[in-house]
Design a protein around this motif. Structure first.
Motif, PDB file in Angstrom:
ATOM      1  N   LEU A 188       0.834  -1.204   0.000  1.00 54.38           N
ATOM      2  CA  LEU A 188       0.000   0.000   0.000  1.00 54.38           C
ATOM      3  C   LEU A 188       0.867   1.251   0.000  1.00 54.38           C
ATOM      4  O   LEU A 188       0.561   2.246  -0.659  1.00 54.38           O
ATOM      5  CB  LEU A 188      -0.917  -0.002   1.228  1.00 54.38           C
ATOM      6  CG  LEU A 188      -1.993  -1.084   1.279  1.00 54.38           C
ATOM      7  CD1 LEU A 188      -2.791  -0.968   2.585  1.00 54.38           C
ATOM      8  CD2 LEU A 188      -2.923  -0.981   0.085  1.00 54.38           C
ATOM      9  N   GLY A 189       1.971   1.197   0.760  1.00 49.68           N
ATOM     10  CA  GLY A 189       2.898   2.315   0.781  1.00 49.68           C
ATOM     11  C   GLY A 189       3.486   2.576  -0.592  1.00 49.68           C
ATOM     12  O   GLY A 189       3.665   3.734  -0.994  1.00 49.68           O
ATOM     13  N   GLY A 241       3.789   5.929  -5.242  1.00 50.63           N
ATOM     14  CA  GLY A 241       3.664   6.081  -6.683  1.00 50.63           C
ATOM     15  C   GLY A 241       2.642   7.144  -7.065  1.00 50.63           C
ATOM     16  O   GLY A 241       2.859   7.912  -8.018  1.00 50.63           O
ATOM     17  N   LEU A 242       1.532   7.213  -6.310  1.00 54.97           N
ATOM     18  CA  LEU A 242       0.500   8.225  -6.589  1.00 54.97           C
ATOM     19  C   LEU A 242       1.039   9.631  -6.349  1.00 54.97           C
ATOM     20  O   LEU A 242       0.860  10.534  -7.185  1.00 54.97           O
ATOM     21  CB  LEU A 242      -0.727   7.974  -5.712  1.00 54.97           C
ATOM     22  CG  LEU A 242      -1.852   9.022  -5.803  1.00 54.97           C
ATOM     23  CD1 LEU A 242      -2.403   9.099  -7.223  1.00 54.97           C
ATOM     24  CD2 LEU A 242      -2.966   8.704  -4.800  1.00 54.97           C
ATOM     25  N   ASN A 280       3.514  14.698  -8.466  1.00 53.97           N
ATOM     26  CA  ASN A 280       4.701  15.546  -8.521  1.00 53.97           C
ATOM     27  C   ASN A 280       5.306  15.567  -9.925  1.00 53.97           C
ATOM     28  O   ASN A 280       5.756  16.606 -10.413  1.00 53.97           O
ATOM     29  CB  ASN A 280       5.753  15.041  -7.537  1.00 53.97           C
ATOM     30  CG  ASN A 280       5.280  15.093  -6.105  1.00 53.97           C
ATOM     31  OD1 ASN A 280       4.329  15.794  -5.778  1.00 53.97           O
ATOM     32  ND2 ASN A 280       5.932  14.351  -5.230  1.00 53.97           N
ATOM     33  N   ALA A 281       5.324  14.394 -10.562  1.00 52.49           N
ATOM     34  CA  ALA A 281       5.912  14.299 -11.898  1.00 52.49           C
ATOM     35  C   ALA A 281       5.129  15.125 -12.906  1.00 52.49           C
ATOM     36  O   ALA A 281       5.713  15.818 -13.755  1.00 52.49           O
ATOM     37  CB  ALA A 281       5.967  12.839 -12.338  1.00 52.49           C
ATOM     38  N   VAL A 290      -3.043  19.872  -5.959  1.00 53.84           N
ATOM     39  CA  VAL A 290      -3.442  19.902  -4.546  1.00 53.84           C
ATOM     40  C   VAL A 290      -3.155  18.560  -3.886  1.00 53.84           C
ATOM     41  O   VAL A 290      -2.600  18.504  -2.772  1.00 53.84           O
ATOM     42  CB  VAL A 290      -4.942  20.263  -4.417  1.00 53.84           C
ATOM     43  CG1 VAL A 290      -5.393  20.131  -2.954  1.00 53.84           C
ATOM     44  CG2 VAL A 290      -5.197  21.680  -4.921  1.00 53.84           C
ATOM     45  N   LEU A 291      -3.511  17.480  -4.569  1.00 54.02           N
ATOM     46  CA  LEU A 291      -3.248  16.145  -4.043  1.00 54.02           C
ATOM     47  C   LEU A 291      -1.752  15.919  -3.860  1.00 54.02           C
ATOM     48  O   LEU A 291      -1.305  15.358  -2.848  1.00 54.02           O
ATOM     49  CB  LEU A 291      -3.828  15.090  -4.983  1.00 54.02           C
ATOM     50  CG  LEU A 291      -3.620  13.623  -4.583  1.00 54.02           C
ATOM     51  CD1 LEU A 291      -4.257  13.337  -3.230  1.00 54.02           C
ATOM     52  CD2 LEU A 291      -4.191  12.695  -5.654  1.00 54.02           C
ATOM     53  N   GLY A 292      -0.957  16.357  -4.821  1.00 52.26           N
ATOM     54  CA  GLY A 292       0.486  16.204  -4.709  1.00 52.26           C
ATOM     55  C   GLY A 292       1.063  16.983  -3.552  1.00 52.26           C
ATOM     56  O   GLY A 292       1.917  16.483  -2.803  1.00 52.26           O
ATOM     57  N   LEU A 293       0.605  18.231  -3.375  1.00 50.04           N
ATOM     58  CA  LEU A 293       1.096  19.070  -2.275  1.00 50.04           C
ATOM     59  C   LEU A 293       0.744  18.467  -0.933  1.00 50.04           C
ATOM     60  O   LEU A 293       1.603  18.337  -0.039  1.00 50.04           O
ATOM     61  CB  LEU A 293       0.507  20.481  -2.403  1.00 50.04           C
ATOM     62  CG  LEU A 293       0.819  21.463  -1.269  1.00 50.04           C
ATOM     63  CD1 LEU A 293       2.310  21.673  -1.123  1.00 50.04           C
ATOM     64  CD2 LEU A 293       0.109  22.796  -1.517  1.00 50.04           C
TER      65      LEU A 293
END
Length: 422
Positions: A50-51, A56-57, A62-63, A380-383
């Motif tokens: 899961l980690g 990866g998400l 970020n990518a 937003v999700l990445g931050l």
């Protein structure tokens, strides 16, 4: 923004999409795949799967942010440069400082990892070999970015071959047990911590963005190369993690510093252990080569703006590479290799790089529609993901990271005051 007193020489655009993908893969499918599963298993057990998905998400968010920014700002420096352009001097500085400090430590760790696998000898002999590797790869980088790409392609090919041999050996052993993949007794904190530790292995796609000034058609090449390299690396990590867990279990992975070699031994494929040692050594060289190139370019960008000594903004007129920044970086890494205790560097590096990408996501969020490739919720999700993973890293890594960031802030304030008083 501080304006340079004279025009700065530019780097040469020589990298095409396959070259950029290979450099990204060389930085991601490196020593991390041979070592990062151990601390992740210790933190989360079988929950490391899961980690891995969570890491990866966050890495994908970020990518895409980095790719979106690099298409608009195809210059050296990555998130340091983007942060300055979109958010201001201080966010940019914090991103660049976190990257340079964290990845300089990673360079030393990769060099020591190479020597540990390649030379089963006395500790000091290994350290001397590690220092020699740093010098040799710096010479390659100084000969031009195309030389770096060619050597990286060779190292990546050998690493992938070794991982394929290891995978076949473990699967063919008949010791795989799907029960070892079951998620039980999970801790949310443990899973998040494993994600933060595994993020260390994914962070190599930053190398593509930091080389933005050397990529042909950066508006097309960088977004494509970043996504392709990240997806390929995730598939490799997922296959390796599943096979390792099914073959030996989380407890066995957590109990060793060389998880893949240990798995081969547990399943009775001892003949594969020397192959794994070769693969780990080669992968470490691939990671080190990409790290040296990426940190050197960020150092160049920071020197151009005065956030590092301006003398480091030098570009070799023949090979068109940041020569002084590369040489100073190599000297620092050699010193670290010879005198520092590099245990725990994965967490420390993840701290700096996660904050680096937090700035990238914030900067990408501010881009105008004309330059936007992905919707703002992705940034937003990445931050948020970066900040959560930072908070759940081992406390020693967090404390060390905060201390280094504080030192950087103080040094920059004092340097700015000194320049004003002249």
């Amino acid at each position: 923004m501080t304006v340079p007193t004279q025009p700065q020489p530019a780097l040469a655009r020589r990298l095409r999409t396959p070259d950029a993908v290979v450099i990204g893969l060389g930085s991601m499918i490196g020593a991390g795949v041979f070592v990062a599963l151990a601390p992740a298993a210790e933190a989360a057990g079988s929950g490391l799967l899961l980690g891995l998905v969570l890491a990866g998400l966050v890495a994908w968010c970020n990518a895409t942010s980095s790719a979106q920014l690099a298409a608009e700002y195809p210059s050296s420096g990555g998130s340091y440069y983007y942060g300055r352009q979109r958010l201001g001097e201080w966010p940019g500085f914090l991103a660049g400082w976190g990257f340079v400090v964290g990845k300089t430590a990673s360079c030393a760790a990769m060099a020591v990892t190479f020597a540990t696998y390649a030379v089963p000898a006395d500790r000091w002999v290994q350290r001397v070999v590690a220092a020699a590797a740093v010098v040799a790869l710096t010479v390659v980088n100084l000969r031009g970015i195309t030389r770096t790409a060619r050597l990286t392609r060779l190292l990546v090919s050998v690493t992938l071959l070794v991982l394929a041999i290891w995978t076949v050996a473990v699967v063919a052993s008949g010791h795989l047990d799907s029960d070892r993949l079951k998620l039980s007794g999970l801790s949310t904190y443990g899973v998040l911590q494993s994600a933060g530790l595994l993020f260390f292995a994914f962070a190599g796609y930053a190398r593509i963005a930091t080389l933005g000034e050397e990529v042909v058609e950066p508006e097309r090449t960088i977004p494509r190369a970043v996504v392709v390299a990240l997806l390929a690396a995730f598939v490799v990590y997922a296959v390796v993690a599943v096979v390792a867990l099914a073959g030996a279990g989380a407890d066995a992975l957590a109990a060793t510093a060389t998880p893949l070699a240990h798995v081969a031994s547990v399943v009775g494929a001892d003949w594969a252990t020397p192959v794994v040692r070769v693969g780990a050594a080669v992968a470490s060289l691939g990671s080190l080569l990409g790290l040296l190139a990426g940190v050197g370019r960020t150092g160049l960008a920071m020197a151009r703006e005065g956030d590092l000594p301006r003398t480091l903004a030098s570009v070799d007129p023949r090979h068109q590479v940041p020569d002084r920044a590369q040489l100073v970086l190599a000297a620092l890494v050699v010193v670290l290799v010879l005198i520092a205790d590099l245990r725990g560097v994965i967490g420390f590096s993840s701290f700096g790089v996660l904050l680096y990408y937090a700035v990238a996501n914030a900067a990408a969020y501010t881009q105008e529609p004309a330059h936007r490739r992905w919707p703002r919720p992705v940034q937003v999700l990445g931050l948020v993901g970066c900040l959560v993973l930072v908070a759940t890293l081992p406390w020693t890594s967090v404390v060390a990271g905060l201390a280094v960031f504080a030192a950087g802030v103080v040094a920059r304030v004092l340097a700015k005051r000194a320049r004003v008083s002249r």
